[in-house]
Design an enzyme around this catalytic site. Structure first.
Site, PDB file in Angstrom:
ATOM      1  N   TYR A 132      -0.796  -0.580   9.777  1.00  0.00           N
ATOM      2  CA  TYR A 132      -1.011  -0.744   8.620  1.00  0.00           C
ATOM      3  C   TYR A 132       0.109  -0.621   7.560  1.00  0.00           C
ATOM      4  O   TYR A 132       0.566  -1.675   6.901  1.00  0.00           O
ATOM      5  CB  TYR A 132      -2.292  -0.210   8.009  1.00  0.00           C
ATOM      6  CG  TYR A 132      -2.690  -0.523   6.740  1.00  0.00           C
ATOM      7  CD1 TYR A 132      -3.534  -1.731   6.488  1.00  0.00           C
ATOM      8  CD2 TYR A 132      -2.572   0.493   5.680  1.00  0.00           C
ATOM      9  CE1 TYR A 132      -3.984  -1.803   5.183  1.00  0.00           C
ATOM     10  CE2 TYR A 132      -3.082   0.229   4.337  1.00  0.00           C
ATOM     11  CZ  TYR A 132      -3.716  -0.864   4.191  1.00  0.00           C
ATOM     12  OH  TYR A 132      -3.938  -1.342   2.839  1.00  0.00           O
ATOM     13  N   SER A 170       0.779  -1.113   0.055  1.00  0.00           N
ATOM     14  CA  SER A 170      -0.036   0.050  -0.074  1.00  0.00           C
ATOM     15  C   SER A 170       0.670   1.129   0.051  1.00  0.00           C
ATOM     16  O   SER A 170       1.773   1.276   0.436  1.00  0.00           O
ATOM     17  CB  SER A 170      -0.767  -0.055   1.311  1.00  0.00           C
ATOM     18  OG  SER A 170      -1.427   1.419   1.375  1.00  0.00           O
ATOM     19  N   LYS A 218       2.589  -3.216   5.824  1.00  0.00           N
ATOM     20  CA  LYS A 218       2.543  -3.169   4.129  1.00  0.00           C
ATOM     21  C   LYS A 218       3.643  -3.023   3.865  1.00  0.00           C
ATOM     22  O   LYS A 218       4.104  -3.405   2.545  1.00  0.00           O
ATOM     23  CB  LYS A 218       1.584  -1.944   3.732  1.00  0.00           C
ATOM     24  CG  LYS A 218       0.040  -2.205   3.909  1.00  0.00           C
ATOM     25  CD  LYS A 218      -0.379  -3.753   3.124  1.00  0.00           C
ATOM     26  CE  LYS A 218      -1.973  -3.919   3.080  1.00  0.00           C
ATOM     27  NZ  LYS A 218      -2.163  -5.083   2.545  1.00  0.00           N
TER      28      LYS A 218
END
Length: 302
Positions: A165, A152, A169
């Site tokens: 997150y 991401s 990622k």
């Protein structure tokens, strides 16, 4: 010539909706047999339901394809191995793995609990590790494999409220870098996809994104390329709204500083150290050391 996946078996995790669903439908439409894996949890990982995966399977079958549903949690290595074993028993192999499953527990780092940090890392990073480990030996034995990690822009470049997150990622990029090296001799190609799409994972960003232009179906062609017969390896492909770009991890040529005032030299020359002229994309981590040793040798007349 159209790119096809006839005879290939694919596992797509988190395929009950959003990007995963589109990936599964697109693979099946081009001939792949697909394991539609989805635990059926809420966006934050709570609850579970088999119905999302079953609904996607029904779509594939109605269109003339072959698919089976699987409800294994990617965080459970035993259940993941059973999923892979079932696919091999049914169809003979697993040729393609799309690590797409994910959750969000967004908060600023100051307000984030360690539990929420660990959980997100466990799903995104260790979930991909569990699934990849389960297919790895079979791919090596058959000298064929295509694996995609879903990274991401939040990992590559950061995003407020997504420390957990983003960390997970970016870790997937590191995993891809090494696995692409280790898998090369067995024709296992490993890549990363960094998607921008409107799904339930991004619904809170609606005010900032032109949602009508960000359908997940616009990302899946990039995914299909990364798992195709002639796929590249070690690619970070960004995709969204019909746009496709490559992201790179680079290193500059830098400068040399040593001696008692090395700190002051670094401070004085930081613009030179940062200059991107001549930067490279290293083939492996050892490139950093080679650049540094070359500068040291030059400084000592070597």
């Amino acid at each position: 010539m159209a790119i096809r996946f006839d005879g290939k078996v694919a596992i797509v995790t988190g395929a009950g909706g959003g990007l995963g669903r589109q990936h599964a439908l697109a693979l099946a439409a081009r001939g792949a047999r697909v394991v539609v894996n989805d635990l059926g949890v809420a966006r934050d990982g709570e609850g579970s339901s088999a119905s999302p995966a079953q609904a996607v399977v029904a779509e594939i079958v109605a269109a003339g394809g072959e698919a089976i549903a699987n409800g294994a949690s990617v965080t459970d290595p035993v259940a993941v191995q059973a999923m892979v074993d079932d696919a091999v028993a049914r169809w003979g192999s697993v040729d393609i793995l799309v690590n797409n499953a994910g959750v969000l527990r967004d908060k600023s780092f100051a307000k984030m609990t360690l539990e929420d940090f660990r959980f997100v890392v466990d799903v995104h990073l260790m979930g991909a590790v569990n699934c990849t480990k389960a297919v790895w030996d079979g791919m090596r034995a058959r000298n064929y494999g295509r694996i995609v990690m879903t990274t991401s822009s939040s990992g590559l470049y950061g995003n407020f409220g997504q420390a957990n997150y983003g960390a997970a990622k970016m870790a997937l990029v590191g995993l891809m870098q090494t696995l692409s090296i280790e898998g090369a001799k067995n024709n296992i190609k490993v890549n990363c996809l960094a998607p921008t799409a409107h799904t339930r994972m991004t619904e809170d960003l609606g005010a900032a994104l032109p949602l009508e232009a960000l359908g997940p179906e616009l990302v899946s062609p990039g995914l299909l390329y990364l798992v195709s017969e002639d796929a590249p390896s070690r690619v970070i492909l960004a995709a969204g709204a019909g746009g496709f770009e490559r992201a790179y991890v680079t290193i500059t040529q830098g400068d040399y500083a040593t001696g008692p005032d090395a700190l002051e030299q670094i401070a004085d020359r930081f613009d030179v150290i940062s200059a991107r002229t001549g930067e490279i994309v290293p083939e492996m981590g050892a490139a950093q050391g080679m650049i540094e040793l070359t500068k040291a040798q030059a400084a000592h007349g070597g």
